[in-house]
Scaffold this active site. Sequence first.
Site: not given
Length: 395
Positions: A74, A181, A185, A254, A326
């Site tokens: 890890d 997520y 970044k 879509v 989303r």
Amino acid sequence: MRILILGGDGYLGWPTVMHFAARRHEVLAVDNYLRRTIAQQTRSEALMANPNLNTRAELFAAASGHDIQVEIGDCADFRFLEDIVARFSPEAIIHYAEQPSAPYSMMGFAEAQRTLNNNLNATFNVIWAVLTRAPQCHIVKLGTMGEYGTPNIDIEEGWIQIEHKGRKDKFLYPRQAGSLYHTTKVLDTDLLWFYVRTYGIRVTDLMQGPVYGLSTEGADLDDRLLPNFHYDDIFGTLVNRFLVQAVAGIPLTVYGKGGQVRGYLNLKDTLQCVTLAVEKPAASGELRILNQFTELFSVNQLAERVQHVGSQMGFDAQVRAIENPRKEKEEHYYNPVHQGLLELGLQPHYMTDEVLAKMLAQVARYKDRIDSAKIMPRVRWAVPAKAASASGAKD
Ligand SMILES: NC(=O)c1ccc[n+]([C@@H]2O[C@H](COP(=O)([O-])OP(=O)(O)OC[C@H]3O[C@@H](n4cnc5c(N)ncnc54)[C@H](O)[C@@H]3O)[C@@H](O)[C@H]2O)c1
């Protein structure tokens, strides 16, 4: 060169491991199978079976004659990573070892916390292992174009000059990500920039768009060397989902109006880009940011492309708009710069009809393994009723 590849079992990691080994670099691949664990917990297993990392390394050595070293562990555990860096003494680290699913990061508290802890700790540990054990080592970090979001101005390559009240300065380009997520970044980039400007480490941060494709020189040797191919709503990318839907005769779904534009690239070009980054490294004290994609497509354009090629191959692919799970702009301006990698020598492989046909044919060989229950969206960008989600995933 001695190249340490973190996340070496992953979709990008495994082809990268084979690629650098074939170029006669000394390669050590590290992974803790987080991706496989989460895929099992969320019923999002890959279409093709992927042997574990040790077995794949043995298969590749037998097929190609090139050795790959493997360590299972890890990267969020500093002692483990520091020890690897001290023993292997890498000249470059390619850091893929993160939880990369936006929907997973939006499932609930446990998944969000796991994504945040895993991704930031892994990046923080890479930085500290380099600082203390290999200060000249070049970190090649995978970021994402999703860090920038979809601003109503041109997206520059990492940096922007701002003139304010008559004075000018250069800053990281403003970033406003659309999932937890992607936000991890953004935070990774901030961490890297802090340690670059404060301690002078050398870093390339690759702002990559969604990658598609299965074929690479290594993967083409044997189906058991294929990278993982997910087509579910958690790990499956848009292109993978459309390919599988076309083959299975399920309408291509879509999300919303379908005007969401992103920059895509072929897996072969990811390999080219990381190779260019490693073999032409950033200088000490430099954070080099490169936008890594080759072509822009909207969701609707991709659906039309897959439908068109699919119908030529006899697949009856319909297209169906569904409610967008989303929170994102469904129609927007999008004009990102992507000169840096072309200037370094990238020669793009574009998404031609032949490329799409080859991927459809590859998926069709595994048609009987498609589980259509995995494809429709299970995760919405909304706070779940209970902080802990139904997936049962624990950190
Ligand atoms: N695939 C894409 O389209 C894409 C696009 C933009 C950016 N990226 C970035 O590229 C990187 C690789 O993406 P991918 O698609 O190959 O994902 P992946 O999940 O297939 O690969 C990541 C690998 O890292 C491993 N990993 C995660 N955390 C770890 C840890 N703490 N210790 C050891 N191993 C760990 C996972 O088990 C997995 O094998 C990610 O950082 C992702 O954010 C991917």
